[in-house]
Write a protein that holds these residues in place. Structure first.
Motif, PDB file in Angstrom:
ATOM      1  N   GLY A  70       4.518  -1.954  11.006  1.00 60.17           N
ATOM      2  CA  GLY A  70       4.251  -1.128  10.307  1.00 60.17           C
ATOM      3  C   GLY A  70       3.544   0.169  10.568  1.00 60.17           C
ATOM      4  N   ASN A  71       2.905   0.156  11.724  1.00 55.97           N
ATOM      5  CA  ASN A  71       2.082   1.510  12.216  1.00 55.97           C
ATOM      6  C   ASN A  71       3.280   2.365  12.740  1.00 55.97           C
ATOM      7  OD1 ASN A  71      -0.480   1.471  12.090  1.00 55.97           O
ATOM      8  ND2 ASN A  71      -0.753  -0.097  13.278  1.00 55.97           N
ATOM      9  N   PRO A  72       3.266   3.570  12.082  1.00 55.84           N
ATOM     10  CA  PRO A  72       4.579   4.470  12.543  1.00 55.84           C
ATOM     11  C   PRO A  72       4.757   4.735  13.769  1.00 55.84           C
ATOM     12  CG  PRO A  72       3.138   5.430  10.676  1.00 55.84           C
ATOM     13  CD  PRO A  72       2.162   4.107  11.350  1.00 55.84           C
TER      14      PRO A  72
ATOM     15  N   SER B 189      10.517  -2.159   8.163  1.00 58.09           N
ATOM     16  CA  SER B 189       9.187  -1.873   8.759  1.00 58.09           C
ATOM     17  C   SER B 189       7.966  -2.540   8.110  1.00 58.09           C
ATOM     18  CB  SER B 189       8.999  -0.560   8.929  1.00 58.09           C
ATOM     19  OG  SER B 189       8.276  -0.026   7.829  1.00 58.09           O
ATOM     20  N   GLY B 190       6.936  -2.947   8.693  1.00 50.75           N
ATOM     21  CA  GLY B 190       5.871  -3.690   8.369  1.00 50.75           C
ATOM     22  C   GLY B 190       5.963  -5.177   8.042  1.00 50.75           C
ATOM     23  N   GLY B 191       4.939  -5.918   7.917  1.00 53.84           N
ATOM     24  CA  GLY B 191       4.925  -7.272   7.456  1.00 53.84           C
ATOM     25  C   GLY B 191       5.499  -8.273   8.616  1.00 53.84           C
TER      26      GLY B 191
ATOM     27  N   ASP C 194       1.795 -10.788   5.734  1.00 56.51           N
ATOM     28  CA  ASP C 194       3.265 -10.611   6.724  1.00 56.51           C
ATOM     29  C   ASP C 194       4.321 -11.496   6.485  1.00 56.51           C
ATOM     30  OD1 ASP C 194       2.120  -8.269   7.690  1.00 56.51           O
ATOM     31  OD2 ASP C 194       0.812  -9.129   9.236  1.00 56.51           O
TER      32      ASP C 194
ATOM     33  N   GLU D 132       0.895  -1.306   0.023  1.00 55.73           N
ATOM     34  CA  GLU D 132      -0.124   0.169   0.022  1.00 55.73           C
ATOM     35  C   GLU D 132       0.813   1.163  -0.070  1.00 55.73           C
ATOM     36  OE1 GLU D 132       1.065  -1.944   2.423  1.00 55.73           O
ATOM     37  OE2 GLU D 132       0.391  -1.058   4.410  1.00 55.73           O
ATOM     38  N   LEU D 133       2.099   1.042  -0.040  1.00 52.94           N
ATOM     39  CA  LEU D 133       3.035   2.362   0.312  1.00 52.94           C
ATOM     40  C   LEU D 133       3.364   2.863  -0.892  1.00 52.94           C
ATOM     41  CD1 LEU D 133       5.378   0.673   3.133  1.00 52.94           C
ATOM     42  CD2 LEU D 133       3.358   2.080   3.275  1.00 52.94           C
TER      43      LEU D 133
ATOM     44  N   ILE E  88      -1.383   4.384   1.112  1.00 54.18           N
ATOM     45  CA  ILE E  88      -0.920   5.452   2.119  1.00 54.18           C
ATOM     46  C   ILE E  88       0.598   5.924   1.623  1.00 54.18           C
ATOM     47  CG2 ILE E  88      -2.310   4.875   3.867  1.00 54.18           C
ATOM     48  CD1 ILE E  88      -0.166   3.467   5.273  1.00 54.18           C
ATOM     49  N   ARG E  89       0.825   6.909   2.338  1.00 52.48           N
ATOM     50  CA  ARG E  89       2.394   7.478   2.056  1.00 52.48           C
ATOM     51  C   ARG E  89       3.317   6.606   3.099  1.00 52.48           C
ATOM     52  NH1 ARG E  89       0.236  12.917   1.218  1.00 52.48           N
ATOM     53  NH2 ARG E  89       0.165  13.470  -0.889  1.00 52.48           N
ATOM     54  N   ASN E  90       4.517   6.436   2.640  1.00 53.72           N
ATOM     55  CA  ASN E  90       5.529   5.799   3.292  1.00 53.72           C
ATOM     56  C   ASN E  90       6.114   6.770   4.241  1.00 53.72           C
ATOM     57  OD1 ASN E  90       7.859   4.420   4.255  1.00 53.72           O
ATOM     58  ND2 ASN E  90       8.879   4.792   2.626  1.00 53.72           N
ATOM     59  N   SER E  91       5.453   6.767   5.436  1.00 52.77           N
ATOM     60  CA  SER E  91       6.155   7.530   6.649  1.00 52.77           C
ATOM     61  C   SER E  91       7.400   6.741   7.337  1.00 52.77           C
ATOM     62  CB  SER E  91       5.176   7.511   7.815  1.00 52.77           C
ATOM     63  OG  SER E  91       3.896   8.264   7.377  1.00 52.77           O
ATOM     64  N   ASN E  92       7.287   5.728   7.633  1.00 53.65           N
ATOM     65  CA  ASN E  92       8.339   5.047   8.430  1.00 53.65           C
ATOM     66  C   ASN E  92       9.803   5.039   7.654  1.00 53.65           C
ATOM     67  OD1 ASN E  92       6.617   4.088  10.297  1.00 53.65           O
ATOM     68  ND2 ASN E  92       6.376   2.026   9.289  1.00 53.65           N
TER      69      ASN E  92
HETATM   70  P1  AMP Z   1       1.957  -3.963   8.834  1.00 56.74           P
HETATM   71  O1  AMP Z   1       2.687  -4.219  10.069  1.00 56.74           O
HETATM   72  O2  AMP Z   1       2.451  -4.191   7.663  1.00 56.74           O
HETATM   73  O3  AMP Z   1       0.619  -5.179   9.068  1.00 56.74           O
HETATM   74  O4  AMP Z   1       1.176  -2.566   8.958  1.00 56.74           O
HETATM   75  C1  AMP Z   1       0.444  -2.034   9.896  1.00 56.74           C
HETATM   76  C2  AMP Z   1      -0.153  -0.774   9.667  1.00 56.74           C
HETATM   77  O5  AMP Z   1       1.045   0.123   9.416  1.00 56.74           O
HETATM   78  C3  AMP Z   1      -0.998  -0.818   8.198  1.00 56.74           C
HETATM   79  O6  AMP Z   1      -2.072   0.120   8.512  1.00 56.74           O
HETATM   80  C4  AMP Z   1       0.078  -0.253   7.084  1.00 56.74           C
HETATM   81  O7  AMP Z   1      -0.758   0.221   6.193  1.00 56.74           O
HETATM   82  C5  AMP Z   1       0.701   0.860   8.166  1.00 56.74           C
HETATM   83  N1  AMP Z   1       2.287   0.905   7.487  1.00 56.74           N
HETATM   84  C6  AMP Z   1       3.019  -0.174   7.208  1.00 56.74           C
HETATM   85  N2  AMP Z   1       3.995   0.257   6.823  1.00 56.74           N
HETATM   86  C7  AMP Z   1       3.873   1.704   6.760  1.00 56.74           C
HETATM   87  C8  AMP Z   1       4.949   2.769   6.476  1.00 56.74           C
HETATM   88  N3  AMP Z   1       6.104   2.674   5.983  1.00 56.74           N
HETATM   89  N4  AMP Z   1       4.501   4.124   6.806  1.00 56.74           N
HETATM   90  C9  AMP Z   1       3.252   4.288   7.098  1.00 56.74           C
HETATM   91  N5  AMP Z   1       2.226   3.296   7.417  1.00 56.74           N
HETATM   92  C10 AMP Z   1       2.754   1.909   7.270  1.00 56.74           C
END
Ligand code: AMP
Ligand code: MG
Length: 407
Positions: free
Chosen positions: A302-304, A248-250, A257, A187-188, A200-204
């Motif tokens: 993933g959550n920032p 980050s994420g997954g 994941d 989604e980034l 969504i934008r990549n914040s992390n």
């Molecule tokens: P995840 O850990 O991949 O399940 O992501 C958990 C939540 O964080 C989801 O709502 C993602 O869309 C969001 N998320 C994942 N990576 C990022 C990122 N790099 N920047 C902002 N939000 C993110």
């Protein structure tokens, strides 16, 4: 699920510090000392004047002798040639060595010099003069062989003067890890793009890069990984060339994941997955040892705000250990809670907070309005994270509370 304390201990046990290297003094800022630093000189190295004026004998003034023969001039960098006898003085500059026989300095503003055929004479406009006035004795700041910095101290620009004074032209230090950053998620999109449906934008990515750079570390940006095992494997392989890999994420329990699985396939040994902490529970940590190269791998949620808390608590600690320091949390402060705050659940919580001043000028800690791990808005006005222990849900105003400031 393990506690924050256990996670820190596991990080400590799993990581070998990077090698120690001797660096030129000006390149040593930001590094941790790998040895104690001892003084090779006394400070000051000689009895010295702290004023421009006249070195005299206080006993002369006590005996009422206030017109003295000026027998020489001693400048900083020079050395006295004569010992002062009763009735004598030496013109002296700030930093210059005190002549033998002198035990006090009268500042130039309180003196008057008269030049005669028989030489210069100085009159002292003082009623009395304490011995030791305006002079510093050898070694009063510190003595030769004294330890002036301890191993593990992180060198700041303000330390460089003392290092220079003790002759530490080459400084024994640890090393700084290199860091690779890999945010993952289908989604980034980049922050220069307008997110389309579902995106969504990549914040992390930018946040983790900035936080690592703020610690003086060199960062490799690996771009954005998609939720695709093949692509993740290749990007992670590149990331393993750094000392620290931040994903980050997954790392949670969803079908997309994929990060823990790919890390396992690549032989990155899991040390822990999931910590009892809020936000940030799904954090993954492991170490790869490939061809003698150690890489510390963090799978941050993933959550920032979870990523940010994971970085503050665990990544910083790992970096400190790699740099040759102790694997403990950064220094916390204690403040008084500004208002009542409810917390929920069975995990200790790190909550965005701000210093506020009440009408009595007492600084207190205010928990900000915050909606949880995806809510970055509160971070914009936060000075750091307030720690709420797990065992107390009704935190009353006035309670002393721990606070972890953002560096
Ligand atoms: P995840 O850990 O991949 O399940 O992501 C958990 C939540 O964080 C989801 O709502 C993602 O869309 C969001 N998320 C994942 N990576 C990022 C990122 N790099 N920047 C902002 N939000 C993110
Ligand atoms: Mg994801």
């Amino acid at each position: 699920m393990i506690s924050v304390e256990s996670a820190l201990e596991l990080i400590d046990g799993a990581i070998e510090p990077l090698p120690s290297i001797t660096r030129p003094i000006l390149d040593s800022v930001g590094y941790l000392l790998s040895e104690d630093i001892r003084a090779d000189v006394n400070s000051p190295p000689h009895d010295k004047s702290v004023m421009d004026g006249f070195a005299v004998r206080s006993a002369d003034v006590a005996a009422g002798t206030k017109r003295l023969e000026v027998i020489e001039t001693i400048i900083a960098g020079g050395w006295p040639e004569r010992e002062l006898r009763p009735g004598q003085a030496a013109r002296i500059m700030t930093g210059a060595p005190i002549p033998a026989g002198s035990d006090a300095v009268v500042m130039v503003e309180l003196t008057q010099v008269e030049s005669t055929d028989a030489g210069d004479f100085v009159s002292l406009n003082v009623d009395s003069l304490e011995p030791e006035k305006h002079l510093l004795r050898t070694g009063v700041n510190f003595a030769k062989n004294q330890t002036v910095f301890s191993k593990g101290h992180q060198i700041r620009p303000s330390d460089i003067g003392l290092l220079a004074e003790v002759g530490a032209a080459k400084v024994p230090t640890g090393s700084k890890p290199t860091v690779a950053v890999l945010p993952t998620g289908n989604e980034l999109v980049d922050c220069n793009q307008v997110p389309q449906r579902g995106q969504i934008r990549n914040s992390n990515g930018p946040m983790l890069i900035a936080m690592a750079r703020s610690l003086g570390l060199e960062v490799t940006e690996l771009g954005v990984g998609r939720d695709d095992s093949e692509q993740l494997r290749s990007l992670i392989e590149t990331g393993l060339e750094s000392d620290v890999l931040l994903l980050s994420g997954g790392v949670s329990a969803g079908t997309m994941d994929l990060v823990p699985g790919v890390l396992a396939e690549l032989g990155v040994e899991q040390v822990f997955h999931k910590v009892k902490v809020k936000p940030g529970k799904p954090i993954w940590f492991g170490v790869a040892n490939r061809g003698g190269k150690q890489t510390c791998v963090f799978g941050l949620p993933g959550n920032p705000v979870s990523s940010l808390v994971g970085f503050q608590l665990f990544v910083r600690t790992a970096i400190k250990k790699l740099m040759g320091g102790p694997a403990n949390l950064s220094k916390s402060l204690v403040g008084e809670l500004a208002n009542d705050q409810q917390t929920r659940g069975d995990r200790p919580t790190y909550w965005p907070g701000q210093w506020v001043e009440d009408d009595t000028s007492v600084r207190k800690l205010k928990p900000l309005l915050w909606r949880g791990s995806s809510d970055l808005l509160a971070l914009g006005s936060a000075d750091g994270l307030i720690f709420f222990p797990a065992d107390c849900h009704n935190n009353e105003a006035g309670k002393p509370i721990r606070f972890y400031p953002f560096a």
